[in-house]
Enzyme design. Structure first.
Site, PDB file in Angstrom:
ATOM      1  N   ARG A  81       3.767   0.279  -3.846  1.00 53.98           N
ATOM      2  CA  ARG A  81       3.627  -0.632  -4.981  1.00 53.98           C
ATOM      3  C   ARG A  81       3.492   0.099  -6.307  1.00 53.98           C
ATOM      4  NH1 ARG A  81       2.126  -5.892  -5.614  1.00 53.98           N
ATOM      5  NH2 ARG A  81       1.502  -6.122  -3.436  1.00 53.98           N
ATOM      6  N   GLY A 127      -5.798 -19.482  -4.863  1.00 55.51           N
ATOM      7  CA  GLY A 127      -6.596 -20.427  -4.103  1.00 55.51           C
ATOM      8  C   GLY A 127      -5.801 -21.336  -3.196  1.00 55.51           C
ATOM      9  N   GLU A 173       7.933 -12.247   6.721  1.00 63.14           N
ATOM     10  CA  GLU A 173       8.937 -12.335   5.660  1.00 63.14           C
ATOM     11  C   GLU A 173      10.305 -11.919   6.167  1.00 63.14           C
ATOM     12  OE1 GLU A 173       5.970 -11.288   1.860  1.00 63.14           O
ATOM     13  OE2 GLU A 173       7.603  -9.931   2.426  1.00 63.14           O
ATOM     14  N   GLU A 222       0.815  -1.212   0.000  1.00 63.46           N
ATOM     15  CA  GLU A 222       0.000   0.000   0.000  1.00 63.46           C
ATOM     16  C   GLU A 222       0.844   1.255   0.000  1.00 63.46           C
ATOM     17  OE1 GLU A 222      -2.766  -0.168   3.187  1.00 63.46           O
ATOM     18  OE2 GLU A 222      -3.729  -2.025   2.509  1.00 63.46           O
ATOM     19  N   ASP A 223       2.072   1.150   0.510  1.00 68.99           N
ATOM     20  CA  ASP A 223       2.949   2.314   0.576  1.00 68.99           C
ATOM     21  C   ASP A 223       3.551   2.665  -0.778  1.00 68.99           C
ATOM     22  OD1 ASP A 223       2.483   2.507   3.206  1.00 68.99           O
ATOM     23  OD2 ASP A 223       4.489   1.960   3.890  1.00 68.99           O
TER      24      ASP A 223
END
Length: 1127
Positions: A24, A52, A86, A21-22
């Site tokens: 991309r 999926g 991560e 959101e910062d």
């Protein structure tokens, strides 16, 4: 330890951890676009995550498979728990270090202190986590602190906030490091894993010492390819790495030194002015960290001293790899080990070739046989397989065959140019030795060849070792010289080129498969010839040789006029050839070191012929009457062969030929005496007087201290031997069969190293000469002194014993004490039984009993023995193991009519005796008897068991006199061929084999060819006509005239070879193009799984006609086992 423990190369270059959101849609989008432009492969979650599925495992796997792990800290980075997880995973990978990841930290719009102390927006995010994610919070805080302390890039500090400039700078730095990564090796690395496993590369990872290894082999065998593949596999485990290509070609070693330093130290601004300075810099700068260094194609000590002079130059844990052609160069540099590159085996060769010729692992339809021929021609040389694969790609089968025939005469230039590099690296002496070996000495004993070349003043011992070290020749386990066919072709091409360039021939080769000089009768400039090799064979035209030319060949050092002989064959005269000699033999070069002239037409050699350096003379099959009239001093002469020289009546004086090691006078049928000096040849190892039928006696004085082989077989007039032979402890072979000697010489007991003994064979031996009364395993030496015997009890080394046709009435039990016995020949003797102690001969491989007409019972024998017991007309019973009676043996019982006639098997499985194979029996009774006999042999006639189980026998043949075939054979014909349509659902995997049945009559004896199988397109499904040797032997030796009677041949084969190519239909052809055999009827049936499932009567003998009293034969064969019986 397998190389599977060493990780493969990275799947991704870069993994980027960021808060989407910062950044991309701006920074990240520009970053990935720049990566793509520069060819940097980056993992991107919006493209590569599976839909999926749970995301975390895939993200973690991507992190593990990426070399560069980039973390972009932005204001809201920690607001994402995914990002924090991560980060933890990234730091775990960094800490593990296997393989070694590089972690890069970017501070996008936050400073390192905010990340380290978790202040501002980071503090607000953690306030929420303290409530919702208490378990992971401590781990996340620790990870942020560690990451903030790593060196990183700050967008504001580095480029004052200019994103494009920052992105370009960062990606350039990554690209630079990526260029230090994997090297291009090429596709189709067939067999590379074999080398990885053999080298056990994993042991070098984390080693506490400097490891230096060499990779050696002939040009084009794949040394550089292997070195690059190792580099790609291993470089990630070292702090610095470098591969220096083609060091041999580098004129200035300072350039190679600078390449090493710049690559390993990762610096561009570095110059050195001399090799000595470069060596010092390498020792000082590179020794600080473990490195991987590959020096490719080194060929000189100066290169090694300048680039990797000693293990002390490098940090412990480093791996230094050298590739080159010379093993001795690397041995002298004290490398830890040398990996010898071997040629590819047949399967790997075919796979590599097909990958270039067809772009797949297997040959295309119709190309299998010709592909096999190419692979056979190349003999596993990788570069040659690649070159020919490219060359033949897209061509027809006919073009392939034509090109392959052409290659055998004119080798491919590209392949030759690569192999020539190895030749060019030799000095002049080594080159001459290599060319001599290629032209003359392949297959010869290496020590013998060294003696020949030393006679030419080549001093070959050291230089031949150089050729071995450079993989140009090999020395086999039996000490014979071998050379790869492509290297031999290269050497012979060099010989041809030299003769063209120099206008004269130093080496003249005359052979149908090398150069055909048909029609020429003069040698241009004969004074230049040093080596002349002439093969006596059938040329396309008559070859005329003017022997007057020999007078001008003053430099001739090797003369080899010969006809190829089989190793175990024996011929009494030269085979037909069309080489004609004309002229006179006025002179021969006194420089000769090797003088072979099979079939020499002259009775005498020139009077002034005195080659002082001669090492070997072979004048077999010649007209020679006498070599010299006065003693000659040939100090170097080691081998003299005068076999089948029918004009030779006596030998010359050998007194001055003190170093002679082999003397063969075999087949000199008019030789009446040998010079007494022969008995004084102290270095003689082999004395062969076989079939010297008129030889009267053996030298009475014997001092042949080194003699190992004495062969007097067939010396019909030799009736005694000197007792002094018993003092020759070196004697390992003594052959005195078919002589006038009627008693085994008493000195035999003293020959404690004897391995092979032959006696008898004439039928003149007194009946009771073999006894065990006075000593274990003894032999009566005189009938009037029965208390005196010749004991063989001390001959513990005896392996081969031939007492054929010795009038033996019994064989003593003590024979079981000869524990090393491998071959026992008792043919033509008169005993009725053999001792049970034969079962103790655990090493016995062959037992010969042919013609023992009184033998009735055969005892139990060691399981591995091969039995030949043909014409044992009284043999009626075998004592065999009930578990596995005849498997894993070769057995021949031709013309043993009483054997097995009284054997049948009850339904309970017990064996009893009855009379059958009788014409009075019904067909069903006879077939039951035949089935019982096969069962007794351990062979089940049930088709299902034969075709589906792993039975040791894979082929069964039955032949006897009858004129119809069973109805079971559904594909039938009254001609000599049967066409078998393959079903529409034909499946090779369900195919098990086939059965055939033929009724035929022979118009002339011994004219059988058998059958062939052809595919729909006429291509052969078997490379030659199939006619089992059992049947051939039966027809050749059968006493009953068979050409006037119809016979049936039943043949079942569990054979699938080449059937994967079967398509549409196949044709079985019987006795094709053979007018001497009449085929009355033939039938074929293919056996597939569904046939075996559907049949109710599964007997292979179903519907066979009644065997008659005229006899017949049965043969079983398989891998390492066979049985042949005729009645």
């Amino acid at each position: 330890m397998s190389t599977t423990s060493i990780p493969n190369r990275w799947k991704y270059d870069v993994f980027v951890s960021f808060r989407g959101e910062d950044i991309r849609k701006n920074f990240i989008d520009h970053l990935f676009k720049d990566f793509k432009q520069k060819g940097i492969h980056a993992f991107r979650d919006d493209n590569e995550l599976p839909k999926g599925e749970e995301i975390y495992p895939h993200l973690y796997k991507a992190i593990e498979e990426s070399r560069f792990l980039i973390v972009i800290f932005s204001k809201d980075y920690v607001s994402s728990s995914w990002c924090l997880r991560e980060l933890v995973k990234i730091l775990e990978c960094k800490q593990m270090g296997k393989p070694k990841h590089e972690v890069q930290i970017i501070f996008y719009d936050v400073n390192p202190d905010t990340v380290r102390k978790q202040t501002g927006s980071y503090a607000r995010a953690f306030d929420k986590y303290d409530v919702s994610n208490k378990i992971e919070v401590d781990k996340w805080r620790e990870a942020l602190s560690i990451a903030a302390n790593l060196s990183g890039w700050d967008l504001q500090d580095m480029t004052n906030g200019f994103e494009a400039k920052f992105i370009d700078s960062m990606s350039r730095e990554i690209l630079k490091k990526l260029c230090d990564g994997p090297l291009h090796v090429g596709e189709n690395l067939v067999g590379i894993d074999f080398h990885f496993d053999k080298l056990d590369l994993s042991r070098f990872v984390g080693s506490d010492k400097v490891n230096m290894i060499g990779i050696c082999g002939i040009s084009g065998i794949g040394k550089t390819t292997l070195a690059k593949a190792i580099y790609n596999l291993m470089y990630v485990h070292y702090e610095g790495s470098c591969l220096c290509d083609d060091v041999r070609k580098q004129q200035d070693l300072t350039q190679v030194q600078m390449q090493m330093i710049r690559k390993i130290m990762k610096t561009e601004k570095f110059k050195i002015s001399s090799v000595a300075e470069g060596a010092m810099v390498i020792k000082q700068r590179i020794s600080c960290k473990p490195v991987l260094l590959v020096l490719d194609d080194v060929d000189d000590h100066e290169q090694l001293e300048a680039l990797a002079g000693s293990p002390t130059w490098f940090c412990p844990g480093s791996l230094i790899i050298f590739t080159g052609k010379d093993k001795q160069l690397l041995r002298s540099h004290r490398v830890d080990e040398i990996h010898d590159m071997e040629f590819l085996d047949r399967d790997k060769s075919l796979e590599l070739f097909c990958s270039f010729a067809f772009e797949e692992k297997n040959p295309s339809t119709g190309f299998k046989e010709v592909s096999e021929n190419v692979v056979k021609y190349v003999q596993g040389h990788p570069l040659a397989l690649k070159v020919l694969g490219h060359f033949l790609y897209g061509k027809t089968v006919g073009q392939w065959v034509s090109e392959l025939d052409k290659l055998k005469l004119h080798p491919n230039e590209k392949i030759q140019s690569v192999l020539r590099l190895s030749y060019d690296g030799l000095n002049l002496h080594q080159q001459n030795i290599l060319l001599d070996i290629a032209c003359v000495f392949i297959g010869e004993n290496s020590d013998f060849v060294i003696s020949i070349l030393d006679g030419c003043n080549f001093f070959a011992d050291t230089d031949m070792r150089v050729l071995v070290d450079k993989s140009l020749i090999t020395i086999s386990s039996n000490m014979s010289l071998q050379m790869h066919d492509l290297i031999q072709a290269m050497a012979r091409e060099i010989v041809r080129e030299e003769s063209i360039m120099l206008g004269k021939k130093k080496r003249l080769l005359i052979s149908s498969n090398i150069y055909d000089i048909s029609g020429q009768n003069k040698v241009a400039r004969p004074e230049a010839v040093e080596v002349l090799v002439l093969s006596l064979e059938k040329f396309s035209q008559t070859v005329h040789i003017d022997t007057n030319d020999f007078a001008h060949m003053k430099k001739l050092r090797i003369l080899k006029i010969y006809q190829q002989e089989e190793l175990y064959g024996q011929k009494l005269e030269l085979e037909d050839h069309n080489v004609i000699f004309s002229g006179n033999l006025y002179n021969l070069s006194n420089e000769l070191s090797l003088f072979y002239w099979h079939g020499c037409p002259f009775k005498y050699l020139p009077s002034d012929f005195y080659p002082e350096n001669i090492v070997a003379i072979d004048l077999s099959y010649s007209n020679i009457k006498q070599l010299w009239t006065t003693p000659k001093c040939f100090r170097r002469l080691k081998v003299m062969k005068l076999r089948y020289c029918c004009n030779l009546t006596t030998t010359s004086d050998f007194s001055e030929i003190t170093n002679l090691e082999e003397l063969s006078l075999e087949g000199c049928v008019n030789l009446g005496s040998v010079h007494p000096s022969i008995g004084m040849l102290k270095r003689l190892v082999v004395l062969n007087l076989r079939d010297c039928k008129r030889l009267q006696n053996f030298p009475s004085r014997v001092e042949m201290d080194a003699l190992q082989v004495l062969n007097l077989t067939g010396c019909l007039k030799v009736d005694q031997l000197p007792e002094a032979l018993g003092r020759i402890k070196s004697l390992t072979e003594l052959h005195v069969d078919r002589t006038a000697i009627t008693e085994l010489p008493s000195f035999v007991s003293s020959l404690i190293n004897l391995e092979s003994l032959s006696f008898g064979g004439q039928g003149r031996i007194q009946p009771r000469w073999w006894t065990s009364i006075t000593a274990p395993f003894g032999f009566l030496s005189k009938q009037q002194h029965p208390q005196r015997s010749v004991s063989l009890a001390g001959l513990h080394m005896l392996k081969d014993l031939n007492f054929s046709y010795c009038n033996l009435l019994e064989v003593p039990e003590s024979i079981g004490g000869l524990s090393f016995m491998e071959y026992l020949n008792l043919e033509g003797n008169n005993f009725t039984s053999l001792p049970g102690s034969l079962s103790q001969l655990s090493h016995l491989l062959t037992l010969e009993l042919d013609g023992c007409k009184k033998l009735e019972v055969l005892p139990e024998l060691p399981p591995s023995v091969w039995i030949n017991a043909s014409d044992c007309t009284s043999l009626r019973e075998l004592s065999v193991s009930s578990k596995d009676p005849f498997r894993k043996r070769l057995n021949a019982f031709r013309n043993c009519p009483k054997l097995f006639k009284n054997v049948t098997i009850h339904s309970q499985g017990s064996i009893s005796k009855t009379q059958c194979l009788d014409s009075s029996k019904t067909s069903q009774d006879s077939i039951h008897q035949l089935s019982a006999f096969l069962g007794y042999l351990g062979f089940q006639t049930n088709r299902c068991e034969f075709f589906l189980q792993d039975n040791v026998y894979s082929v069964i043949d039955i032949v006897y006199h009858v004129n119809s075939i069973p109805e079971w054979f559904t594909n039938r014909s009254t001609e000599n061929h049967v066409k078998v349509e393959l079903p529409s659902d034909w499946c090779y995997d369900k195919f098990r084999g086939y059965g055939i049945c033929v009724v035929f009559k022979c118009k002339k004896p011994h004219k059988y060819k058998g059958y062939a199988i052809k595919n729909f397109d006429g291509a052969s499904m078997n490379p030659y006509f199939c006619f089992p040797i059992f049947i051939e032997n039966y027809f050749h030796k059968e006493v009953i005239e068979i050409q006037d009677s119809y016979m049936i041949w039943l043949h079942y084969a569990r054979d699938k070879s080449k059937w994967e190519e079967a398509k549409n239909f196949v044709t079985f052809c019987f006795e094709e193009n053979n007018e001497d055999v009449e085929v009355k009827e033939c039938g074929v049936r293919l056996i597939c799984d569904e046939d075996l499932e559907q049949e109710t009567d599964l007997s292979m003998l179903q519907g066979l006609p009644t065997p008659t009293q005229n006899g017949g034969m049965l043969g079983l064969s398989g891998l390492g086992a066979s049985l042949y019986w005729s009645w």
